[in-house]
Scaffold this motif. Structure first.
Motif, short mmCIF file in Angstrom:
data_model
loop_
_atom_site.label_atom_id
_atom_site.label_comp_id
_atom_site.label_asym_id
_atom_site.label_seq_id
_atom_site.Cartn_x
_atom_site.Cartn_y
_atom_site.Cartn_z
N VAL A 45 0.85 -1.19 0.00
CA VAL A 45 0.00 0.00 0.00
C VAL A 45 0.89 1.25 0.00
N SER A 46 0.59 2.18 -0.90
CA SER A 46 1.28 3.47 -0.96
C SER A 46 0.27 4.59 -0.74
N VAL A 47 0.61 5.54 0.12
CA VAL A 47 -0.24 6.71 0.38
C VAL A 47 0.55 7.95 0.01
N ASP A 48 0.04 8.69 -0.99
CA ASP A 48 0.74 9.87 -1.50
C ASP A 48 2.19 9.56 -1.85
N GLY A 49 2.41 8.41 -2.47
CA GLY A 49 3.73 8.02 -2.95
C GLY A 49 4.62 7.36 -1.93
N VAL A 50 4.21 7.28 -0.69
CA VAL A 50 5.01 6.65 0.36
C VAL A 50 4.54 5.21 0.54
N ALA A 51 5.41 4.25 0.23
CA ALA A 51 5.05 2.84 0.25
C ALA A 51 5.30 2.23 1.61
N GLY A 52 4.40 1.34 2.00
CA GLY A 52 4.58 0.58 3.23
C GLY A 52 5.27 -0.73 2.94
N SER A 53 5.33 -1.60 3.92
CA SER A 53 5.96 -2.91 3.74
C SER A 53 5.00 -3.87 3.04
N GLU A 54 5.56 -4.91 2.44
CA GLU A 54 4.74 -5.90 1.74
C GLU A 54 3.92 -6.70 2.76
N GLN A 55 2.64 -6.88 2.47
CA GLN A 55 1.71 -7.59 3.34
C GLN A 55 1.24 -8.88 2.67
N HIS A 56 0.88 -9.87 3.47
CA HIS A 56 0.42 -11.16 2.97
C HIS A 56 -1.01 -11.40 3.47
N VAL A 57 -1.86 -11.91 2.58
CA VAL A 57 -3.24 -12.20 2.97
C VAL A 57 -3.67 -13.53 2.35
N ALA A 58 -4.33 -14.36 3.13
CA ALA A 58 -4.88 -15.62 2.63
C ALA A 58 -6.25 -15.37 2.02
N ILE A 59 -6.55 -16.05 0.93
CA ILE A 59 -7.84 -15.93 0.24
C ILE A 59 -8.62 -17.22 0.46
N SER A 60 -9.68 -17.13 1.26
CA SER A 60 -10.46 -18.32 1.57
C SER A 60 -11.96 -17.99 1.51
N PRO A 61 -12.73 -18.72 0.72
CA PRO A 61 -12.29 -19.81 -0.16
C PRO A 61 -11.49 -19.28 -1.35
N SER A 62 -10.72 -20.14 -1.97
CA SER A 62 -9.89 -19.72 -3.10
C SER A 62 -10.76 -19.27 -4.26
N VAL A 63 -10.17 -18.45 -5.13
CA VAL A 63 -10.90 -17.86 -6.26
C VAL A 63 -10.37 -18.46 -7.55
N ILE A 65 -14.06 -13.52 -9.83
CA ILE A 65 -13.81 -12.27 -9.11
C ILE A 65 -13.80 -12.54 -7.61
N GLY A 66 -12.82 -12.00 -6.94
CA GLY A 66 -12.73 -12.14 -5.49
C GLY A 66 -12.40 -10.81 -4.85
N THR A 67 -12.28 -10.79 -3.53
CA THR A 67 -11.91 -9.57 -2.81
C THR A 67 -10.89 -9.92 -1.72
N PHE A 68 -10.11 -8.92 -1.34
CA PHE A 68 -9.23 -9.06 -0.18
C PHE A 68 -9.20 -7.74 0.56
N LYS A 69 -8.97 -7.81 1.86
CA LYS A 69 -8.96 -6.62 2.69
C LYS A 69 -7.56 -6.06 2.82
N VAL A 70 -7.46 -4.73 2.75
CA VAL A 70 -6.18 -4.06 2.94
C VAL A 70 -6.32 -3.05 4.07
#
Length: 423
Positions: free
Chosen positions: A58-76, A81-86
């Motif tokens: 996630v980048s806010v006004d050009g400033v990037a944060g660290s890489e995040q990991h999210v599991a998708i369940s059930p798989s897509v 089309i699926g969704t994930f939360k950030v």
């Protein structure tokens, strides 16, 4: 074909990524200073296998944060089309900020798609406003189920706060009828149901909080409520659990002799509001309009339409001219002698319109007034501000003797100038 069949094959050649997830833009997210806000990002799986996990930055006004990991369940699965939360950090300053969400990995592998970044806005405010509710109903006389659902809305409005809840009816969705306006058909764009439209249906501040009936996995602005209780539940959410970055007020002056309504809309916003995208929409509505041939009612029963649009400024609203964080806009509407003036209301709201995304058309806030009961005469409005009209011009700057359709430029005795749209 004389009994023979024809077979067609399409061969597509090229280098296609085995792991390809395409995220979609997500509109505006609201948060508060020194907090994190969660939002859902929709994606399409173009990969060779089902998606069970994603990594993102996630980048806010050009400033990037660290890489995040999210599991998708059930798989897509593929082409689904699926969704994930950030989680988006709001920071220590208020304002409207640019947000990018880059999907870097799919199931632990590099995302090789052509489009891997979703964009949106982050609205961070130090002060917010109470948010009112605009319920927009889709109905037609050809719709046999519409009277039942209109009854649910009517029942809810009997107990709702008339200073915070406003209703407008669009005669479209399931064919059209004699009450259909051009704006009604234009607003069918807001259906995000795989190209399908229907009535009865409703929108609540044009928020995309509903699952589409026919486009699996997609959000929809439009829903078909099944009861008065369901409408009340939706309404309570927007009235009590959401806030606004802007507010507005409406004053109405009705001139009986000229059958003319002068409507002044004023508003203000905080620094987080997206003023560049702000549009002002006005509707003049009438209650208790007798139907001509309404389906779904018993023979011999008289049915009355509510919240009928009699006039409006434009389908998607007019661009707002701001002076700092405030604005004022004046409109004139002619009032037809056939309309019942005691049943006429003015509904005004600040909205945005996206031609790229049907679900990014939020109504920020709404206000309204009855035409007669809560209005004053043209003369008393003038005396209250100690001003009168001294000259009037058309959009080309030519002086005119009276109102003309389109933009009228009115000079007042106090030196101020009003730009008025005459319908």
């Amino acid at each position: 074909m004389d009994g023979y069949n024809i077979s067609i094959q399409v061969l597509v050649e090229g280098n296609f990524a085995e792991y390809d997830v395409m995220p979609s833009d997500f509109g505006t997210v609201k948060g508060t200073i020194n907090s994190n806000v969660e939002t859902s990002v929709e994606f399409t799986n173009n990969a060779v296998e089902a998606v069970s996990s994603l990594d993102y930055i996630v980048s806010v006004d050009g400033v990037a944060g660290s890489e995040q990991h999210v599991a998708i369940s059930p798989s897509v699965g593929y082409n689904k089309i699926g969704t994930f939360k950030v989680s988006i950090p709001c920071g220590s300053t208020e304002g409207l900020k640019n947000v990018k969400v880059e999907v870097t990995k799919v199931n632990g592998h590099k995302n090789g798609g052509a489009t891997i970044v979703a964009e949106g806005k982050l609205s961070v405010a130090a002060n917010v406003y109470k948010r009112n509710l605009c319920i927009e109903e889709f109905t037609t006389e050809q719709c046999g189920n519409c009277p039942r659902v209109a009854g649910y809305l009517h029942e809810y409005l009997e107990t709702a706060d008339p200073n915070r809840v406003f209703a407008v009816c669009h005669h479209a969705g399931y064919y059209t009828d004699w009450l259909t306006k051009s704006c009604d058909k234009t607003l069918l764009y807001l259906y995000n149901d795989g190209g399908r439209t229907f009535a009865p249906a409703m929108m609540f501040n044009r928020e995309p909080d509903f699952k589409s009936a026919y486009a699996t996995g997609q959000k929809n602005n439009v829903v078909l409520p099944g009861s008065t209780t369901e409408i009340s539940k939706y309404a309570s959410k927007y009235l009590n659990k959401t806030m606004a970055d802007a507010k507005l007020d409406v004053s109405v002056a009705y001139n009986e002799s000229e059958s003319k309504a002068v409507i002044v809309v004023t508003g203000e916003s905080n620094d987080a509001y997206d003023k560049e995208s702000a549009l002002l929409t006005l509707y003049l509505t009438e209650d208790n309009v007798e139907a001509k041939d309404q389906s779904g009612v018993s023979f011999g029963t008289t049915y009355y339409h509510q919240h009928v649009i009699r006039d409006f400024n434009s389908a998607w609203g007019d661009k707002v001219t701001w002076e700092g964080n405030k604005f004022s806009a004046t409109y004139e509407f002619d009032v037809d002698s056939e309309w019942k003036k005691d049943d006429l209301k003015v509904v005004a709201f600040l909205n945005k319109h996206s031609t790229k995304s049907r679900i990014d058309n939020r109504i920020e806030n709404v206000a309204g007034k009855n035409l007669v009961q809560n209005s004053t005469s043209i003369e008393s409005v003038g005396s209250a501000y100690n001003v009168v009209e001294v000259a009037r011009y058309n959009a080309a700057g030519q002086r005119i003797s009276g109102k003309q359709k389109g933009l009228n430029i009115v000079k007042l005795s106090n030196g101020k100038t009003l730009k008025i749209m005459v319908k």
